[in-house]
Scaffold this motif. Sequence first.
Motif, mmCIF file in Angstrom:
data_model
loop_
_atom_site.group_PDB
_atom_site.id
_atom_site.type_symbol
_atom_site.label_atom_id
_atom_site.label_comp_id
_atom_site.label_asym_id
_atom_site.label_seq_id
_atom_site.Cartn_x
_atom_site.Cartn_y
_atom_site.Cartn_z
ATOM 1 N N ILE A 172 0.829 -1.211 0.000
ATOM 2 C CA ILE A 172 0.000 0.000 0.000
ATOM 3 C C ILE A 172 0.862 1.259 0.000
ATOM 4 O O ILE A 172 0.332 2.369 -0.140
ATOM 5 C CB ILE A 172 -0.973 0.032 1.195
ATOM 6 C CG1 ILE A 172 -0.209 0.154 2.523
ATOM 7 C CG2 ILE A 172 -1.866 -1.179 1.197
ATOM 8 C CD1 ILE A 172 -1.119 0.371 3.721
ATOM 9 N N ARG A 195 0.242 2.019 -3.507
ATOM 10 C CA ARG A 195 -1.157 2.023 -3.944
ATOM 11 C C ARG A 195 -1.965 2.929 -3.021
ATOM 12 O O ARG A 195 -1.642 3.073 -1.850
ATOM 13 C CB ARG A 195 -1.741 0.607 -3.925
ATOM 14 C CG ARG A 195 -1.030 -0.371 -4.844
ATOM 15 C CD ARG A 195 -1.634 -1.761 -4.750
ATOM 16 N NE ARG A 195 -3.005 -1.774 -5.222
ATOM 17 C CZ ARG A 195 -3.370 -1.963 -6.480
ATOM 18 N NH1 ARG A 195 -2.434 -2.165 -7.411
ATOM 19 N NH2 ARG A 195 -4.638 -1.956 -6.843
ATOM 20 N N ARG A 196 -2.992 3.516 -3.533
ATOM 21 C CA ARG A 196 -3.846 4.400 -2.729
ATOM 22 C C ARG A 196 -4.781 3.549 -1.881
ATOM 23 O O ARG A 196 -5.604 2.790 -2.404
ATOM 24 C CB ARG A 196 -4.650 5.321 -3.638
ATOM 25 C CG ARG A 196 -5.545 6.295 -2.876
ATOM 26 C CD ARG A 196 -6.301 7.206 -3.813
ATOM 27 N NE ARG A 196 -7.171 8.109 -3.093
ATOM 28 C CZ ARG A 196 -6.785 9.256 -2.548
ATOM 29 N NH1 ARG A 196 -5.533 9.633 -2.661
ATOM 30 N NH2 ARG A 196 -7.632 10.022 -1.898
ATOM 31 N N PHE A 197 -4.637 3.669 -0.569
ATOM 32 C CA PHE A 197 -5.445 2.891 0.357
ATOM 33 C C PHE A 197 -6.529 3.771 0.953
ATOM 34 O O PHE A 197 -6.264 4.893 1.384
ATOM 35 C CB PHE A 197 -4.585 2.307 1.477
ATOM 36 C CG PHE A 197 -5.368 1.565 2.525
ATOM 37 C CD1 PHE A 197 -5.749 0.251 2.321
ATOM 38 C CD2 PHE A 197 -5.743 2.192 3.701
ATOM 39 C CE1 PHE A 197 -6.472 -0.441 3.282
ATOM 40 C CE2 PHE A 197 -6.463 1.521 4.674
ATOM 41 C CZ PHE A 197 -6.826 0.197 4.463
ATOM 42 N N GLY A 211 -5.107 -1.770 -1.321
ATOM 43 C CA GLY A 211 -5.221 -0.481 -1.986
ATOM 44 C C GLY A 211 -6.170 -0.510 -3.170
ATOM 45 O O GLY A 211 -6.517 -1.575 -3.691
ATOM 46 N N TYR A 216 3.813 8.659 -2.849
ATOM 47 C CA TYR A 216 3.944 8.886 -1.407
ATOM 48 C C TYR A 216 5.408 9.019 -0.996
ATOM 49 O O TYR A 216 5.719 9.732 -0.036
ATOM 50 C CB TYR A 216 3.260 7.758 -0.636
ATOM 51 C CG TYR A 216 1.782 7.687 -0.878
ATOM 52 C CD1 TYR A 216 0.937 8.673 -0.382
ATOM 53 C CD2 TYR A 216 1.221 6.655 -1.617
ATOM 54 C CE1 TYR A 216 -0.434 8.627 -0.605
ATOM 55 C CE2 TYR A 216 -0.146 6.602 -1.848
ATOM 56 C CZ TYR A 216 -0.969 7.590 -1.351
ATOM 57 O OH TYR A 216 -2.321 7.548 -1.587
ATOM 58 N N SER A 267 -1.329 4.868 3.523
ATOM 59 C CA SER A 267 -0.368 4.678 2.440
ATOM 60 C C SER A 267 0.864 5.553 2.652
ATOM 61 O O SER A 267 2.005 5.118 2.428
ATOM 62 C CB SER A 267 -1.018 5.001 1.096
ATOM 63 O OG SER A 267 -2.035 4.070 0.791
#
Length: 329
Positions: free
Chosen positions: A67, A70-72, A80, A88, A296
């Motif tokens: 994550i 990935r956008r969680f 995510g 990030y 994230s």
Amino acid sequence: MSTSTKSASPPGVQDPPGAASPPAPVVRGGRGWRRTLRRDWQLYSLAVLPLLFFLVFRYLPMIGNVIAFRRFEPGGSIFGEHWVGLRYVEMFLSDPTFWQVFRNTLWLGGLTLVFCFPIPIVLALLLNEVRRRSLKRFVQSVSYLPHFLSIVIVAGITMQMLATDGPVNQALGWFGHDEIRFIQEPEWFRTIYVGSEIWQTAGWGTILYLAALTTIDEDLYEAARIDGANRWKQTWHVTLPGIRPTMITLLILNIGTFMAVGFEKVLLLYNPLTYQTSDVISTYVYRTGVESNSFSYAAAIGLFEAIIGLVLIISANTLSRRTVGTSLW
């Protein structure tokens, strides 16, 4: 037609001296470990729970590092919603607050390593010179006791001792000194943290070095005394080389946890007034991930910290193996 193989001696007839003995039977690798496992299965069963612990609480959570890329979103997929790449990572690398936290982590980790690593060695050497068993046991018990206290209790004792109406400020008042707000002053946090770490861990670390001291051959000390070495030279040339493998192993482990400054103790001792010097990566990740729900972003920072720790322990192990010949692997 002659043959090159020798026949075995008949029963009851001994081979002449110097004769070649028959080759030992070869045990195949597969059968060897199976036979060992069947023979010592009780001992191997003791390793099942520790292995399960590391599998469940150390290795399986590593999957969650995905994550960081990935956008969680809370309530969504645990892996995510969609891929964002290094977004990030770029965010925290450009965040001034992160670099302040990073510097605080380096300061606390460095001070802890410089002071908390050698003190158990010195204490073990001093206890090794004590000849009165009653005094030695008393000092050992007093120094070991703080290790068995909960971090919550240690933090509570520290805060009570350093409170504005606590014993330390009362003692300062007897000498005409104004009271000091130790817990609220940022410049005092590092001293408080390192001091409490020394008090809590020095005695426990001494156990390992005292055990290592018992493995040193007494004949080495006798030879050093014959050569005219005094107690200091015996310590420098016999004792310290004898416990060097233990020292190097613990040093490598301490370097590996250099970035993982004690989360619980910092969380209990710090407050918004001391964030300037007390906020470290672990507490910053906690506030960012748990309190602000930026999971994230917090995962990316935590992954960055873990990578640095991995690089440090591999570098320390390699350097130790090449310089002193002692390493973890």
